[in-house]
Design a protein around this motif. Structure first.
Motif, PDB file in Angstrom:
ATOM      1  N   ILE A  77      22.386  18.717 -25.976  1.00  0.00           N
ATOM      2  CA  ILE A  77      22.967  18.732 -27.314  1.00  0.00           C
ATOM      3  C   ILE A  77      21.945  18.187 -28.303  1.00  0.00           C
ATOM      4  CG2 ILE A  77      24.797  17.765 -28.763  1.00  0.00           C
ATOM      5  CD1 ILE A  77      26.556  17.680 -26.264  1.00  0.00           C
ATOM      6  N   GLY A  78      21.802  18.878 -29.420  1.00  0.00           N
ATOM      7  CA  GLY A  78      20.863  18.464 -30.450  1.00  0.00           C
ATOM      8  C   GLY A  78      19.520  19.161 -30.385  1.00  0.00           C
ATOM      9  N   ASP A  79      19.224  19.822 -29.277  1.00  0.00           N
ATOM     10  CA  ASP A  79      17.966  20.566 -29.163  1.00  0.00           C
ATOM     11  C   ASP A  79      17.974  21.747 -30.130  1.00  0.00           C
ATOM     12  OD1 ASP A  79      16.956  18.920 -27.249  1.00  0.00           O
ATOM     13  OD2 ASP A  79      17.054  20.367 -25.612  1.00  0.00           O
ATOM     14  N   THR A  80      16.831  22.009 -30.742  1.00  0.00           N
ATOM     15  CA  THR A  80      16.691  23.101 -31.693  1.00  0.00           C
ATOM     16  C   THR A  80      15.447  23.910 -31.354  1.00  0.00           C
ATOM     17  OG1 THR A  80      17.718  21.788 -33.432  1.00  0.00           O
ATOM     18  CG2 THR A  80      16.417  23.668 -34.143  1.00  0.00           C
ATOM     19  N   VAL A  81      15.575  25.232 -31.427  1.00  0.00           N
ATOM     20  CA  VAL A  81      14.439  26.131 -31.232  1.00  0.00           C
ATOM     21  C   VAL A  81      14.443  27.163 -32.355  1.00  0.00           C
ATOM     22  CG1 VAL A  81      14.312  25.888 -28.727  1.00  0.00           C
ATOM     23  CG2 VAL A  81      15.753  27.652 -29.708  1.00  0.00           C
ATOM     24  N   VAL A  82      13.273  27.689 -32.654  1.00  0.00           N
ATOM     25  CA  VAL A  82      13.143  28.759 -33.645  1.00  0.00           C
ATOM     26  C   VAL A  82      12.677  30.004 -32.901  1.00  0.00           C
ATOM     27  CG1 VAL A  82      11.965  29.528 -35.721  1.00  0.00           C
ATOM     28  CG2 VAL A  82      12.616  27.120 -35.476  1.00  0.00           C
ATOM     29  N   LYS A  83      13.452  31.068 -33.020  1.00  0.00           N
ATOM     30  CA  LYS A  83      13.166  32.324 -32.320  1.00  0.00           C
ATOM     31  C   LYS A  83      13.105  33.470 -33.322  1.00  0.00           C
ATOM     32  CE  LYS A  83      13.604  30.846 -28.011  1.00  0.00           C
ATOM     33  NZ  LYS A  83      12.571  30.978 -27.019  1.00  0.00           N
ATOM     34  N   GLU A  84      12.364  34.520 -32.974  1.00  0.00           N
ATOM     35  CA  GLU A  84      12.331  35.724 -33.797  1.00  0.00           C
ATOM     36  C   GLU A  84      13.694  36.395 -33.749  1.00  0.00           C
ATOM     37  OE1 GLU A  84       9.303  38.609 -33.275  1.00  0.00           O
ATOM     38  OE2 GLU A  84       7.737  37.108 -33.095  1.00  0.00           O
ATOM     39  N   ASP A  85      14.081  37.015 -34.854  1.00  0.00           N
ATOM     40  CA  ASP A  85      15.357  37.723 -34.935  1.00  0.00           C
ATOM     41  C   ASP A  85      15.199  39.101 -34.298  1.00  0.00           C
ATOM     42  OD1 ASP A  85      17.855  38.610 -35.500  1.00  0.00           O
ATOM     43  OD2 ASP A  85      17.621  38.655 -37.667  1.00  0.00           O
ATOM     44  N   ARG A  86      15.488  39.169 -33.006  1.00  0.00           N
ATOM     45  CA  ARG A  86      15.401  40.415 -32.244  1.00  0.00           C
ATOM     46  C   ARG A  86      16.752  40.686 -31.589  1.00  0.00           C
ATOM     47  NH1 ARG A  86      10.767  38.234 -28.912  1.00  0.00           N
ATOM     48  NH2 ARG A  86      12.328  38.627 -27.325  1.00  0.00           N
ATOM     49  N   PRO A  87      17.040  41.920 -31.232  1.00  0.00           N
ATOM     50  CA  PRO A  87      18.319  42.244 -30.608  1.00  0.00           C
ATOM     51  C   PRO A  87      18.556  41.474 -29.304  1.00  0.00           C
ATOM     52  CG  PRO A  87      17.212  44.254 -31.289  1.00  0.00           C
ATOM     53  CD  PRO A  87      16.245  43.128 -31.517  1.00  0.00           C
ATOM     54  N   GLU A  88      17.500  41.213 -28.539  1.00  0.00           N
ATOM     55  CA  GLU A  88      17.649  40.486 -27.278  1.00  0.00           C
ATOM     56  C   GLU A  88      18.115  39.057 -27.528  1.00  0.00           C
ATOM     57  OE1 GLU A  88      14.731  41.842 -28.270  1.00  0.00           O
ATOM     58  OE2 GLU A  88      14.491  43.587 -26.985  1.00  0.00           O
ATOM     59  N   ILE A  89      17.530  38.418 -28.529  1.00  0.00           N
ATOM     60  CA  ILE A  89      17.891  37.047 -28.866  1.00  0.00           C
ATOM     61  C   ILE A  89      19.306  37.017 -29.442  1.00  0.00           C
ATOM     62  CG2 ILE A  89      17.304  35.050 -30.296  1.00  0.00           C
ATOM     63  CD1 ILE A  89      15.338  35.606 -27.988  1.00  0.00           C
ATOM     64  N   ARG A  90      19.638  37.977 -30.291  1.00  0.00           N
ATOM     65  CA  ARG A  90      21.001  38.050 -30.848  1.00  0.00           C
ATOM     66  C   ARG A  90      22.040  38.183 -29.738  1.00  0.00           C
ATOM     67  NH1 ARG A  90      22.348  37.200 -36.361  1.00  0.00           N
ATOM     68  NH2 ARG A  90      20.440  37.528 -37.521  1.00  0.00           N
ATOM     69  N   GLY A  91      21.736  38.961 -28.711  1.00  0.00           N
ATOM     70  CA  GLY A  91      22.658  39.121 -27.589  1.00  0.00           C
ATOM     71  C   GLY A  91      22.841  37.831 -26.810  1.00  0.00           C
ATOM     72  N   MET A  92      21.751  37.097 -26.629  1.00  0.00           N
ATOM     73  CA  MET A  92      21.842  35.811 -25.933  1.00  0.00           C
ATOM     74  C   MET A  92      22.684  34.831 -26.741  1.00  0.00           C
ATOM     75  SD  MET A  92      17.919  35.480 -24.591  1.00  0.00           S
ATOM     76  CE  MET A  92      18.107  34.055 -23.563  1.00  0.00           C
ATOM     77  N   ILE A  93      22.476  34.814 -28.046  1.00  0.00           N
ATOM     78  CA  ILE A  93      23.258  33.924 -28.911  1.00  0.00           C
ATOM     79  C   ILE A  93      24.730  34.311 -28.874  1.00  0.00           C
ATOM     80  CG2 ILE A  93      23.647  33.275 -31.316  1.00  0.00           C
ATOM     81  CD1 ILE A  93      20.582  33.517 -31.682  1.00  0.00           C
ATOM     82  N   ARG A  94      25.023  35.597 -28.876  1.00  0.00           N
ATOM     83  CA  ARG A  94      26.407  36.068 -28.842  1.00  0.00           C
ATOM     84  C   ARG A  94      27.119  35.589 -27.574  1.00  0.00           C
ATOM     85  NH1 ARG A  94      25.540  41.287 -29.077  1.00  0.00           N
ATOM     86  NH2 ARG A  94      24.993  41.130 -31.276  1.00  0.00           N
ATOM     87  N   ALA A  95      26.389  35.465 -26.467  1.00  0.00           N
ATOM     88  CA  ALA A  95      26.988  35.037 -25.200  1.00  0.00           C
ATOM     89  C   ALA A  95      27.375  33.560 -25.203  1.00  0.00           C
ATOM     90  CB  ALA A  95      26.028  35.317 -24.047  1.00  0.00           C
ATOM     91  N   VAL A  96      26.706  32.762 -26.049  1.00  0.00           N
ATOM     92  CA  VAL A  96      26.979  31.316 -26.084  1.00  0.00           C
ATOM     93  C   VAL A  96      27.287  30.851 -27.507  1.00  0.00           C
ATOM     94  CG1 VAL A  96      25.678  30.756 -23.997  1.00  0.00           C
ATOM     95  CG2 VAL A  96      24.507  30.814 -26.208  1.00  0.00           C
ATOM     96  N   THR A  97      27.877  31.725 -28.295  1.00  0.00           N
ATOM     97  CA  THR A  97      28.117  31.424 -29.705  1.00  0.00           C
ATOM     98  C   THR A  97      28.986  30.185 -29.911  1.00  0.00           C
ATOM     99  OG1 THR A  97      28.749  32.393 -31.805  1.00  0.00           O
ATOM    100  CG2 THR A  97      30.127  32.925 -29.933  1.00  0.00           C
ATOM    101  N   HIS A  98      29.827  29.850 -28.948  1.00  0.00           N
ATOM    102  CA  HIS A  98      30.697  28.680 -29.061  1.00  0.00           C
ATOM    103  C   HIS A  98      29.956  27.376 -28.757  1.00  0.00           C
ATOM    104  CE1 HIS A  98      30.721  29.986 -24.911  1.00  0.00           C
ATOM    105  NE2 HIS A  98      31.167  28.795 -24.549  1.00  0.00           N
TER     106      HIS A  98
END
Length: 60
Positions: A31-52
């Motif tokens: 908790i509290g970790d932050t990363v900066v990633k490029e806005d790509r469809p693969e990354i968006r899909g990963m975020i969608r899986a753990v959006t909560h």
């Protein structure tokens, strides 16, 4: 290209193994970790899986 700032705000405890693996794949460990990633469809899909478990902000 647009970048996304992803921050873990909730614990992975109680999540499925797939959700835990997705967080690790994004580079988040606790908790509290932050990363900066490029806005790509693969990354968006990963975020969608753990959006909560994460928050996302757009960074220029």
């Amino acid at each position: 290209m647009m970048q996304l700032k992803v921050t873990q705000v909730r614990s992975e405890i109680g999540g499925t193994q797939s959700q835990r693996s997705t967080l690790r794949g994004l580079g988040l460990k606790r908790i509290g970790d932050t990363v900066v990633k490029e806005d790509r469809p693969e990354i968006r899909g990963m975020i969608r899986a753990v959006t909560h478990l994460v928050t996302v902000e757009e960074v220029d």
